[in-house]
Write an enzyme that holds these catalytic residues in place. Structure first.
Site, short mmCIF file in Angstrom:
data_model
loop_
_atom_site.label_atom_id
_atom_site.label_comp_id
_atom_site.label_asym_id
_atom_site.label_seq_id
_atom_site.Cartn_x
_atom_site.Cartn_y
_atom_site.Cartn_z
N ALA A 89 -10.82 -3.76 -2.12
CA ALA A 89 -10.12 -2.48 -1.94
C ALA A 89 -8.76 -2.53 -2.61
O ALA A 89 -8.11 -3.59 -2.68
CB ALA A 89 -9.98 -2.16 -0.46
N GLY A 142 -4.75 -1.85 -3.00
CA GLY A 142 -3.63 -1.90 -2.07
C GLY A 142 -3.37 -3.28 -1.50
O GLY A 142 -4.05 -4.26 -1.82
N LYS A 164 -3.10 -6.43 1.00
CA LYS A 164 -4.03 -7.04 1.95
C LYS A 164 -3.59 -6.75 3.38
O LYS A 164 -2.42 -6.88 3.73
CB LYS A 164 -4.12 -8.55 1.74
CG LYS A 164 -4.57 -8.97 0.35
CD LYS A 164 -6.01 -8.61 0.10
CE LYS A 164 -6.49 -9.15 -1.24
NZ LYS A 164 -7.87 -8.70 -1.56
N LEU A 173 -3.22 -7.27 7.46
CA LEU A 173 -3.02 -8.41 8.36
C LEU A 173 -4.07 -8.44 9.46
O LEU A 173 -4.30 -9.48 10.07
CB LEU A 173 -1.62 -8.34 8.98
CG LEU A 173 -0.44 -8.38 8.00
CD1 LEU A 173 0.87 -8.26 8.78
CD2 LEU A 173 -0.46 -9.66 7.18
N ASP A 200 -11.81 9.80 9.61
CA ASP A 200 -12.92 9.50 10.51
C ASP A 200 -13.48 8.12 10.16
O ASP A 200 -13.63 7.79 8.98
CB ASP A 200 -13.99 10.56 10.37
CG ASP A 200 -15.06 10.48 11.45
OD1 ASP A 200 -14.82 9.82 12.48
OD2 ASP A 200 -16.14 11.06 11.25
#
Length: 565
Positions: free
Chosen positions: A306, A308, A310, A312, A362
């Site tokens: 994905a 962006g 990482k 936490l 959602d």
């Protein structure tokens, strides 16, 4: 086999009960709208969200009590499948019936992936949408008058003639843009869609071979019902039926026919999204999983990391082919995170049952999914196994993930601001402020309001998607920063004052929210009051007094009476 007959009949009866209760709750929406009973509408929405699990739990308790240890035998479920499928074959909601049976089987047998001998493949009923054609002669106002006459609300219109004129101006403007000719046909769904304080009439307009939407939003003010907005583009309709809003309440004995109609005016939306938005989120999950499996079966079907920073708490990967991200809770959280797996799951459930007011994505919860190992790049697979070894396990050529959430794929806001031009970046940062306000008005405090925890949709709307620090506004204690007692206090790296668990200091927000420069100036000009403790305290007071705020899934400029056409 007697036991299989009894088991199949138990589940068939439970599904009947679920559909009856679902329809009864949905039917109350019209009465709530007529009576302006917004608190009751919210209660109904929460009751309907809990209904599926409630009915399924009761059915499985009866089934396991009656069948004992035999209830966990796979051969019994194979036999039950045949009887149940035969009983449901002629129903108009047969795809929902299949999903209900599969939910029961997966729960009892802990099925990993898909078991085609036990589970029923959902097949949608091919029933044409039950539409009503509206005559198009006489211009926009005449068409609008026919539409208003078709829909009654159990309460009078405030001024139907005025609404017909206003709607007509919009329709006439659409005709002018199309070259001056009226549409070839207008079809309207004969049922209204209810959500929160609004009701929506959904129609489609045909010009040549192309369909376009005609969505009219209605509100019930103290003086009567009035048309509030007219939406005529697929993008506008997609936002109304979007993934960041609560589910609609609409009478749909044949869900597939409503979905088919909606697909003609929102062709970009997947089938699973359309089922979900009209309240059939469990079947929406079935359709989503099918879409994912189909995408992975293609030669180029592969997961990717994905975009962006990482997380936490979560490790996240994406499948761009279906515009979805997959979120797996880490076994061990990063530095500074004091939450637990159970608390994170409770936050996601909190979002599921709340009014998302167009600002929270959602999330669909899945258990025991199975993906081809070849669909994971080696580095991504290694990251997943390292982050969540208790959840992600490798079995030969398969990857078993015991638990995950899916959400819509969004561009992280911090990346969007880096990539967008000045106008688009300014629009996004202003909508970021509006998102914080909307969430607050819905009694939701993001907790961690960093830009990286918000995303931007393809329509440019800013949506929050990181839920591990969510809380209610009313549970927060908003405080002013105490004055420093000395220069030593001013220079201290640690606070010189006590901070309790729910204390929030809005004055501290700015350095963490918006980068310095023109974007910060634009944000402060429009949303500087978000740094004032008094703004948050006033919202708390209004919420505690029981006020239900208004939220609109359309631009202010589309509200009738605000723009002349």
């Amino acid at each position: 086999m007697a036991d299989s007959s009894a088991g199949a009949d138990t589940l068939a009866g439970a599904f009947d009960l679920y559909r009856e209760r679902f329809a009864a709750i949905t039917a109350r929406s019209r009465r709530r709208f007529a009576a302006r009973d917004w608190t009751g509408a919210r209660t109904d929405a929460a009751e309907r969200l809990a209904l599926y699990k409630t009915v399924l739990d009761e059915a499985l308790t009866r089934l396991t009590t009656a069948l004992g240890a035999a209830a966990r035998e796979r051969t019994l479920w194979v036999a039950m499948r045949e009887r149940y499928a035969a009983a449901m074959a002629g129903r108009d909601d047969r795809e929902l019936a299949a999903t209900f049976f599969n939910s029961a089987a997966r729960r009892v047998l802990t099925i990993v992936g898909v078991d085609p001998e036990v589970e029923i493949k959902p097949v949608r009923a091919r029933v044409p949408p039950a539409v009503e054609p509206l005559p198009v002669e006489g211009g926009g106002e005449a068409l609008a008058r026919r539409l208003l006459e078709r829909f009654t609300w159990g309460a009078p219109y405030e001024d139907a003639a005025r609404d017909a004129r206003r709607i007509g101006r919009v329709l006439d403007a659409e005709d002018r843009e199309a070259g001056g000719a009226p549409p070839d046909a207008v079809d309207v769904l004969p049922v209204a869609f209810f959500r929160n304080k609004g009701a929506y009439v959904v129609a489609r307009v045909r010009r040549g071979d192309a369909w376009s939407p005609l969505v009219v939003a209605f509100l019930h003010a103290p003086r009567g019902v009035h048309a509030d907005a007219v939406l005529t583009t697929s993008d506008e309709a997609s936002i109304v039926f979007g993934f960041s809003w609560s589910y609609f309440h609409v009478d749909a004995p044949c869900p597939s026919s409503v979905v088919e109609f909606l697909a003609t005016i929102m062709p970009v939306k997947r089938i699973d999204e359309l089922y979900t938005t009209i309240g059939f989120n469990k079947h929406g999950k079935t359709e989503l999983y099918r879409a994912v499996k189909d995408a992975l079966a293609r030669p180029d079907g592969r997961f990717v990391p994905a975009e962006g920073a990482k997380g936490l708490v979560m490790t996240v990967f994406a499948l761009p082919a279906v515009n979805v991200v997959f979120k797996v809770i880490r076994d061990t959280f990063g530095h500074g995170k004091k939450t637990t797996r159970r608390e994170v799951m409770e936050k996601y459930h909190f979002v599921f049952i709340r009014d998302r007011v167009g600002r929270l994505a959602d999330a669909q919860e899945f258990e025991h999914v199975n993906f081809p190992r070849a669909c994971f790049p080696p580095a991504l697979l290694a990251e997943l196994v390292e982050a969540a070894p208790s959840i992600v396990r490798l079995h030969d050529d398969r990857v078993h993930i015991a638990h995950l959430y899916t959400e819509r794929l969004l561009t992280p806001l911090n990346l969007h601001l880096q990539q967008a031009g000045p106008v688009a970046a300014r629009d996004a940062i202003l909508d970021y402020g509006r998102a914080i306000r909307d969430m607050a008005a819905a009694d939701i405090f993001a907790g961690d309001m960093l830009l990286k925890n918000f995303g931007v949709s393809r329509h440019g709307r800013v949506i929050f998607y990181d839920y591990d620090e969510l809380s209610t506004i009313t549970d927060c204690h908003f405080r002013r920063m105490p004055d420093a007692r000395s220069d030593t206090d001013e220079l201290s790296a640690e606070p010189w004052y006590s901070v309790a668990e729910h204390d929030v200091f809005p004055e501290e927000f700015l350095p963490f929210l918006v980068p310095d420069g023109p974007l910060r100036e634009a944000f402060l000009s429009a949303h500087g009051d978000l740094l004032d403790v008094r703004w948050w305290q006033r919202v708390q007071e209004r919420l505690r007094e029981g006020e239900l705020f208004d939220f609109y899934p359309y631009r202010a400029g589309r509200r009738l009476g605000t723009t002349e056409y």
